[in-house]
Write an enzyme that holds these catalytic residues in place. Structure first.
Site, mmCIF file in Angstrom:
data_model
loop_
_atom_site.group_PDB
_atom_site.id
_atom_site.type_symbol
_atom_site.label_atom_id
_atom_site.label_comp_id
_atom_site.label_asym_id
_atom_site.label_seq_id
_atom_site.Cartn_x
_atom_site.Cartn_y
_atom_site.Cartn_z
ATOM 1 N N GLY A 227 35.846 51.205 34.750
ATOM 2 C CA GLY A 227 36.709 50.038 34.920
ATOM 3 C C GLY A 227 35.876 48.777 35.054
ATOM 4 O O GLY A 227 36.124 47.938 35.922
ATOM 5 N N ALA A 228 34.886 48.627 34.153
ATOM 6 C CA ALA A 228 33.835 47.629 34.348
ATOM 7 C C ALA A 228 34.065 46.291 33.669
ATOM 8 O O ALA A 228 33.261 45.379 33.840
ATOM 9 C CB ALA A 228 32.496 48.206 33.862
ATOM 10 N N GLY B 89 37.985 42.624 37.100
ATOM 11 C CA GLY B 89 38.200 42.878 38.515
ATOM 12 C C GLY B 89 36.957 43.260 39.285
ATOM 13 O O GLY B 89 35.858 42.758 39.046
ATOM 14 N N ILE B 90 37.131 44.186 40.223
ATOM 15 C CA ILE B 90 36.037 44.628 41.079
ATOM 16 C C ILE B 90 34.899 45.218 40.253
ATOM 17 O O ILE B 90 33.720 44.942 40.502
ATOM 18 C CB ILE B 90 36.545 45.671 42.094
ATOM 19 N N TYR C 296 49.867 57.125 43.938
ATOM 20 C CA TYR C 296 48.660 56.325 44.160
ATOM 21 C C TYR C 296 47.936 56.767 45.430
ATOM 22 O O TYR C 296 46.720 57.006 45.424
ATOM 23 C CB TYR C 296 49.024 54.849 44.257
#
Length: 342
Positions: free
Chosen positions: A52-53, A56-57, A209
């Site tokens: 998830g690069a 966001g974080i 989640y």
């Protein structure tokens, strides 16, 4: 006349109140931002993998690691977005030669395997693996092509498989670290029942989640136990809560609905962490010298915290791990290397 008699001027009082209000607002905002990781530690010559690069974080984690000298593999579901994210990072001062974009879709085991295979062919060791990508409050029940509930596979099973596939490279590093980016929501999860986790009955987006985030904490504890059976292993794995951040993970929440998102944006910016704020604890867990050899723990605001009581049940953690191996098409843990070659 009252001013001449030394009574306070209304505007003077008002200006002081305004100053105090602004000062209080800044203090509250600084507190909401959370602890900032300021330890002077280098990542030079380290190889990192971040899921998830491209936003966001994850993007902020990549930036920090790259600026500290690491070579970073950016694992992204959409390669074009990944390349765009890498270009933006270069514009912010990152070294382009140490940013490698790879396409990987966590909802497809075949994609995870292909990505891991490419990294195995290119690297001799991995020093840092950060399992960051996530989906929150996915609006409908949906099974992946592998037959698993979407949130469960995206947040947990996909990362579980990636970790297993990259373990040989992590074990080849002098001191490798795995970071599972979990969430405070894991405290609110119901007990995980692996026999029903992929069923439509009683499915709830919030529980889906929370359950996936609880599984990430349990994964860290059980893998720690297994790694410590191998005295030669120097791999550690910890879970962490980055804080509630205003990122794309909010895209399935009411905050993303027009026109509410425009009305709520200033309040969300003030009350929630920025991506940079949210990256601080994962970065700390990944490189802090203070955490050398520490494994199986849970962190928030760069400090060790107690995790949910359910995650402390060793038998349940072991059961989840074994069922996850089966769900990912892997064999027994001690022979998992052979299973990877299939």
């Amino acid at each position: 006349m009252w001013m001449e008699e030394g009574l306070p001027d209304f505007f003077d009082i008002f200006s002081w109140k305004l100053v105090l209000i602004v000062l209080a607002a800044f203090i509250i905002r600084a507190w909401l931002k959370g602890t900032q990781f300021k330890e002077k530690v280098t990542a030079k010559a380290l190889v990192a993998v971040v899921t998830g690069a491209n936003a966001g974080i994850g993007k902020q984690i990549v930036r920090e690691l790259n600026l500290r000298g690491a070579k970073v593999y950016m694992l992204c579901r959409d390669k074009q977005r990944g390349l765009q994210g890498a270009a933006e990072l270069v514009h912010l001062g990152c070294n382009s030669s140490r940013l490698i974009v790879k396409e990987m879709d966590l909802t497809r085991f075949a994609s995870v395997r292909q990505c891991a295979k490419e990294i195995q062919q290119e690297e001799k060791k991995i020093d840092i693996l950060i399992n960051n990508a996530a989906v929150m409050l996915y609006p409908k029940f949906k099974l992946t092509e592998d037959g698993h509930e979407t949130t469960w596979q995206t947040n947990y099973l996909g990362h579980f498989l990636l970790t297993e596939l990259l373990l040989p490279l992590l074990k080849a590093a002098p001191s490798a670290r795995i970071v599972n980016v979990s969430a405070l929501a894991h405290f609110y999860s119901e007990p995980i029942d692996v026999s029903t986790v992929d069923r439509r009955e009683r499915w709830d987006a919030r529980q889906a989640y929370a359950r996936s985030k609880l599984a990430q904490v349990m994964h860290a504890r059980e893998l720690t136990r297994r790694l410590r059976r191998d005295e030669a292993s120097s791999v550690t794995i910890n879970a962490c809560h980055p804080g509630l951040c205003y990122t794309r993970i909010m895209r399935h929440t009411p905050l993303a609905i027009t026109p509410l998102k425009y009305l709520a944006a200033p309040f969300a910016w003030y009350l929630l962490k920025t991506p940079k704020d949210g990256s601080q604890t994962p970065i700390c867990v990944a490189i802090s010298n203070k955490l050398n050899g520490v494994s199986g723990k849970y962190y928030s605001d760069c400090q060790e915290k107690a995790c949910a009581e359910m995650a402390m049940d060793d038998d349940v953690c072991q059961t989840l791990y074994n069922s996850s191996l089966e769900a990912c098409g892997l064999g027994e843990w001690d022979t998992v290397s052979d299973a990877r070659e299939d």
